[in-house]
Design a protein around this motif. Structure first.
Motif: not given
Length: 79
Positions: A39-40, A42-44, A46-47
């Motif tokens: 999750d971490e 994937a979020e990074k 995405k950004n």
């Protein structure tokens, strides 16, 4: 086919995988720690904030996720 660097998916088999019983079936799941890391990352991603090591790690985890999705689907189909 595009070649990408990735962390070997097998590196998480001992510490990042659990077998969970779902409707009387034993299915492969990520541990809470590995799911949190996915999750971490994937979020990074995405950004647009992943470095090359994190990108390789994310690619490996996603490959392991695809493998387990296929295995779990076969387990469910054969039950």
């Amino acid at each position: 086919m595009i070649t990408k660097l990735m962390v070997q998916p097998s590196s998480w088999v001992e510490s990042g995988i659990k077998i969970s019983q779902v409707r009387n079936l034993n299915l492969f799941k990520f541990t809470d720690e590995l799911q949190s890391r996915l999750d971490e990352l994937a979020e990074k991603n995405k950004n647009g904030l992943l470095n090359s090591e994190e990108e390789a790690e994310l690619t490996g985890i996603l490959e392991l996720d695809r493998i387990f999705t296929l295995i779990n689907a076969r387990i469910i189909a054969e039950s």
